[in-house]
Design a protein around this motif. Structure first.
Motif, PDB file in Angstrom:
ATOM      1  N   ASN A 108       0.845  -1.176   0.000  1.00 36.97           N
ATOM      2  CA  ASN A 108       0.000   0.000   0.000  1.00 36.97           C
ATOM      3  C   ASN A 108       0.889   1.238   0.000  1.00 36.97           C
ATOM      4  OD1 ASN A 108      -1.686   2.171   0.896  1.00 36.97           O
ATOM      5  ND2 ASN A 108      -3.108   0.714   1.796  1.00 36.97           N
ATOM      6  N   HIS A 109       0.921   1.957  -1.124  1.00 38.69           N
ATOM      7  CA  HIS A 109       1.699   3.192  -1.222  1.00 38.69           C
ATOM      8  C   HIS A 109       0.892   4.326  -0.600  1.00 38.69           C
ATOM      9  CE1 HIS A 109       4.537   1.423  -4.216  1.00 38.69           C
ATOM     10  NE2 HIS A 109       3.463   0.719  -4.551  1.00 38.69           N
ATOM     11  N   LEU A 110       1.440   4.976   0.410  1.00 37.04           N
ATOM     12  CA  LEU A 110       0.666   5.977   1.140  1.00 37.04           C
ATOM     13  C   LEU A 110       0.203   7.117   0.246  1.00 37.04           C
ATOM     14  CD1 LEU A 110      -0.521   7.039   3.735  1.00 37.04           C
ATOM     15  CD2 LEU A 110       1.721   7.973   4.339  1.00 37.04           C
ATOM     16  N   SER A 111       1.069   7.641  -0.602  1.00 37.63           N
ATOM     17  CA  SER A 111       0.668   8.766  -1.453  1.00 37.63           C
ATOM     18  C   SER A 111      -0.431   8.366  -2.428  1.00 37.63           C
ATOM     19  CB  SER A 111       1.874   9.320  -2.222  1.00 37.63           C
ATOM     20  OG  SER A 111       2.433   8.324  -3.068  1.00 37.63           O
ATOM     21  N   SER A 150       3.457  18.514   6.037  1.00 33.67           N
ATOM     22  CA  SER A 150       2.684  18.506   7.276  1.00 33.67           C
ATOM     23  C   SER A 150       1.423  17.662   7.172  1.00 33.67           C
ATOM     24  CB  SER A 150       2.294  19.937   7.674  1.00 33.67           C
ATOM     25  OG  SER A 150       1.534  20.556   6.640  1.00 33.67           O
ATOM     26  N   ARG A 151       1.058  17.252   5.958  1.00 35.56           N
ATOM     27  CA  ARG A 151      -0.147  16.442   5.765  1.00 35.56           C
ATOM     28  C   ARG A 151       0.092  14.952   5.988  1.00 35.56           C
ATOM     29  NH1 ARG A 151      -5.029  18.995   6.016  1.00 35.56           N
ATOM     30  NH2 ARG A 151      -4.853  21.071   5.072  1.00 35.56           N
ATOM     31  N   LEU A 152       1.291  14.571   6.388  1.00 40.52           N
ATOM     32  CA  LEU A 152       1.578  13.153   6.598  1.00 40.52           C
ATOM     33  C   LEU A 152       0.625  12.558   7.637  1.00 40.52           C
ATOM     34  CD1 LEU A 152       3.257  10.636   6.074  1.00 40.52           C
ATOM     35  CD2 LEU A 152       4.973  11.498   7.678  1.00 40.52           C
ATOM     36  N   ALA A 153       0.365  13.291   8.714  1.00 41.04           N
ATOM     37  CA  ALA A 153      -0.556  12.802   9.739  1.00 41.04           C
ATOM     38  C   ALA A 153      -1.965  12.656   9.190  1.00 41.04           C
ATOM     39  CB  ALA A 153      -0.557  13.746  10.936  1.00 41.04           C
ATOM     40  N   LEU A 195      -2.271   9.495   7.280  1.00 39.62           N
ATOM     41  CA  LEU A 195      -2.410   8.327   8.153  1.00 39.62           C
ATOM     42  C   LEU A 195      -3.830   8.209   8.696  1.00 39.62           C
ATOM     43  CD1 LEU A 195       0.926   8.549  10.204  1.00 39.62           C
ATOM     44  CD2 LEU A 195       0.459   7.169   8.174  1.00 39.62           C
ATOM     45  N   VAL A 196      -4.434   9.338   9.013  1.00 39.02           N
ATOM     46  CA  VAL A 196      -5.812   9.332   9.484  1.00 39.02           C
ATOM     47  C   VAL A 196      -6.745   8.814   8.389  1.00 39.02           C
ATOM     48  CG1 VAL A 196      -7.762  10.793  10.183  1.00 39.02           C
ATOM     49  CG2 VAL A 196      -5.493  11.161  11.187  1.00 39.02           C
ATOM     50  N   ALA A 197      -6.566   9.328   7.169  1.00 42.94           N
ATOM     51  CA  ALA A 197      -7.453   8.951   6.064  1.00 42.94           C
ATOM     52  C   ALA A 197      -7.410   7.448   5.804  1.00 42.94           C
ATOM     53  CB  ALA A 197      -7.073   9.718   4.801  1.00 42.94           C
ATOM     54  N   VAL A 198      -6.203   6.882   5.738  1.00 42.29           N
ATOM     55  CA  VAL A 198      -6.101   5.463   5.383  1.00 42.29           C
ATOM     56  C   VAL A 198      -6.494   4.554   6.549  1.00 42.29           C
ATOM     57  CG1 VAL A 198      -4.381   5.848   3.573  1.00 42.29           C
ATOM     58  CG2 VAL A 198      -3.606   5.360   5.898  1.00 42.29           C
ATOM     59  N   SER A 199      -6.212   4.965   7.789  1.00 44.62           N
ATOM     60  CA  SER A 199      -6.556   4.102   8.923  1.00 44.62           C
ATOM     61  C   SER A 199      -8.051   4.123   9.204  1.00 44.62           C
ATOM     62  CB  SER A 199      -5.763   4.494  10.170  1.00 44.62           C
ATOM     63  OG  SER A 199      -6.009   5.837  10.552  1.00 44.62           O
ATOM     64  N   ASP A 213       6.451  12.872  14.560  1.00 47.27           N
ATOM     65  CA  ASP A 213       5.464  13.941  14.663  1.00 47.27           C
ATOM     66  C   ASP A 213       4.138  13.532  14.018  1.00 47.27           C
ATOM     67  OD1 ASP A 213       7.408  15.425  15.900  1.00 47.27           O
ATOM     68  OD2 ASP A 213       7.785  16.765  14.204  1.00 47.27           O
ATOM     69  N   ALA A 214       4.233  12.823  12.897  1.00 48.50           N
ATOM     70  CA  ALA A 214       3.019  12.412  12.184  1.00 48.50           C
ATOM     71  C   ALA A 214       2.183  11.453  13.036  1.00 48.50           C
ATOM     72  CB  ALA A 214       3.379  11.763  10.854  1.00 48.50           C
ATOM     73  N   PHE A 215       2.826  10.511  13.700  1.00 55.73           N
ATOM     74  CA  PHE A 215       2.085   9.566  14.531  1.00 55.73           C
ATOM     75  C   PHE A 215       1.481  10.260  15.751  1.00 55.73           C
ATOM     76  CE2 PHE A 215       4.396   6.113  12.260  1.00 55.73           C
ATOM     77  CZ  PHE A 215       3.294   5.323  11.964  1.00 55.73           C
TER      78      PHE A 215
END
Length: 474
Positions: free
Chosen positions: A58-61, A149-152, A155-159, A223-225
């Motif tokens: 699963n590629h995050l981007s 800064s949108r990395l977090a 993670l929210v979107a996919v989880s 920071d993202a987590f």
């Protein structure tokens, strides 16, 4: 009758009764699934709740939907280049340059919004002369832009999406600090000998910058987590369901760069994988049929082999065999999967579509079976990119040879799918039985790169979820 004998008999009766009941529940679920396999809405409902274990490829981007990226672009003051269209920033930095528009403005223009969603995905795509599904799929990544800064938020979107589908675990591919490496190393020449090239890199600007590069990557993820936990209210009464989805990173190396940039990415990944809470594995990405990916394929495997031998073993999963006759020359179909395993130390193979073209493919399949090299199956991605689906897909070769497999999404945002959809395709296109679906789900935990104790915990949880799920059909 001695009491011990009575106790033994009672235990046998109770155990057999329990086993029979569990087996009956499984059979009821299997029978129901077969009865609805041609009714898409009912099958979707069934598969949505089916316990799916994990998604390991699963590629995050590529997992984020275009609409979400456009929303973020509007919030962050980014622009849309209307000709492509693509998200970015114009020279003026305020979206005022001719041909550019603010992302916020595009949101309010139905035609422009439609065009950019299509440009950032395969939605509404139809093959045309000179532009294939492969071209459309991979060009989308050149058209995306999100602030670091949108990395977090990613993670929210996919989880959250995973939790809604009864998925426990995600291994997400992500590339850190690539931009810094490109500027630093694009002009550096290597020799082709990984041992010598490692010394060249470590005694140059890259070696000097490596501590700060590693800290930048670690801090961004840390920071993202932390931010993800805040956004999802994890640990609070109103916590999001996505909090329960465990996430680990796969260090993603983009291979369509000069050898110096590729090797530096791999070296960084090796260090990040040594962290207790760092990346759990490494993968090489970008089109396998790209010029540099093809030219340097064996060299890339040798880079991994050198570090594996000299710097300590790591978990490796590799895109290999994501190729078809016609896309590349026949000679380039013969060795990628084998070299990924034998030189690149891959424990898992992503896609593996070209397996039938490999030299001694039967022997290679036997080797994969004996070594339990798992194949990450991406049905929709293979259909869109390579035009391979249904009976043309080599999944049956792997299954017949006893090679373990698991279903995954690849780039669910770009492909406009989710893991539930892939399970549905497994049933409707490949005739996968209910019992095998359960095995696929288990494989996604068994062949994850989690530590063994954590795997056991998740497998125990998965078995409990299977029981709860199947009781509905008793």
């Amino acid at each position: 009758m001695p009491s011990i004998t009575k106790a033994f008999i009672l235990c046998v009766i109770l155990c057999c009764s329990t086993f029979s009941h569990v087996w009956a529940d499984e059979q009821s679920a299997a029978t129901y699934m077969q009865s609805i396999k041609s009714e898409r809405a009912k099958l979707r409902q069934f598969m949505q709740s089916f316990p799916k274990g994990g998604d390991l490829h699963n590629h995050l981007s590529g997992a984020v939907y275009a609409e979400t990226m456009l929303d973020w672009a509007a919030e962050d003051g980014l622009c849309v280049f209307l000709e492509t269209p693509s998200i970015g920033l114009d020279a003026a930095g305020d979206c005022s340059t001719n041909g550019w528009s603010s992302a916020g403005g595009v949101l309010l223009n139905a035609n422009e919004r439609r065009r950019i969603i299509n440009a950032l995905s395969v939605r509404s795509y139809h093959p045309e002369l000179g532009w294939s599904g492969h071209d459309q799929f991979f060009v989308t990544f050149e058209r995306m832009m999100v602030k670091p800064s949108r990395l977090a938020d990613m993670l929210v979107a996919v989880s959250d999406r995973a939790a809604a589908q009864n998925i426990q675990y995600l291994e997400l591919m992500q590339t850190p600090v690539l931009g810094e490496l490109i500027g630093m190393l694009s002009a550096v020449e290597l020799t082709g000998d990984p041992e010598k090239d490692y010394e060249i890199l470590m005694h140059g600007p890259f070696g000097e910058a490596m501590p700060s590069l590693l800290e930048n990557a670690r801090k961004a993820r840390r920071d993202a987590f932390e931010q993800r936990a805040k956004l999802q209210n994890c640990g609070e009464k109103q916590a999001s369901v996505g909090c329960d989805v465990e996430i680990k990173f796969i260090h993603q190396v983009v291979r369509e760069f000069s050898p110096a940039v590729v090797f530096a990415q791999i070296i960084l990944g090796w260090e990040l994988m040594a962290d207790e809470d760092g990346s759990v594995g490494l993968n090489l990405v970008a089109p396998e049929d790209g010029y540099l990916a093809l030219r340097d394929y064996t060299y890339h495997m040798q880079m991994i082999d050198y570090l594996y031998s000299a710097k300590g073993e790591r978990n490796i999963t590799l895109h290999a065999g994501e190729l078809m006759l016609g896309l590349v020359r026949p000679k380039q179909l013969k060795f990628h999967i084998r070299e990924a395993i034998e030189i690149g130390h891959a424990k898992r193979i992503g896609h593996g579509i070209a397996i039938a073209y490999e030299d001694d493919s039967a022997g290679l399949l036997q080797h994969m079976h004996e070594k339990s090299v798992m194949v990450e199956i991406n049905l929709t991605s293979n259909d869109v990119i390579l035009g391979v689906k249904g009976k043309d897909h080599p999944w049956s070769l792997y299954r017949d040879a006893g090679v373990p497999t698991a279903l995954s999404t690849d780039d669910e945002g770009v492909s406009r799918i989710d893991l539930t959809y892939e399970y549905m395709r497994a049933v409707t296109e490949h005739g996968i039985a209910y019992e095998e679906l359960k095995a696929l789900s288990r494989n996604s935990i068994v062949y994850s790169f989690l530590p063994k104790p954590r795997k056991k915990e998740l497998l125990d949880k998965l078995e409990h979820e299977f029981k709860m799920f199947e009781k509905q059909f008793d």
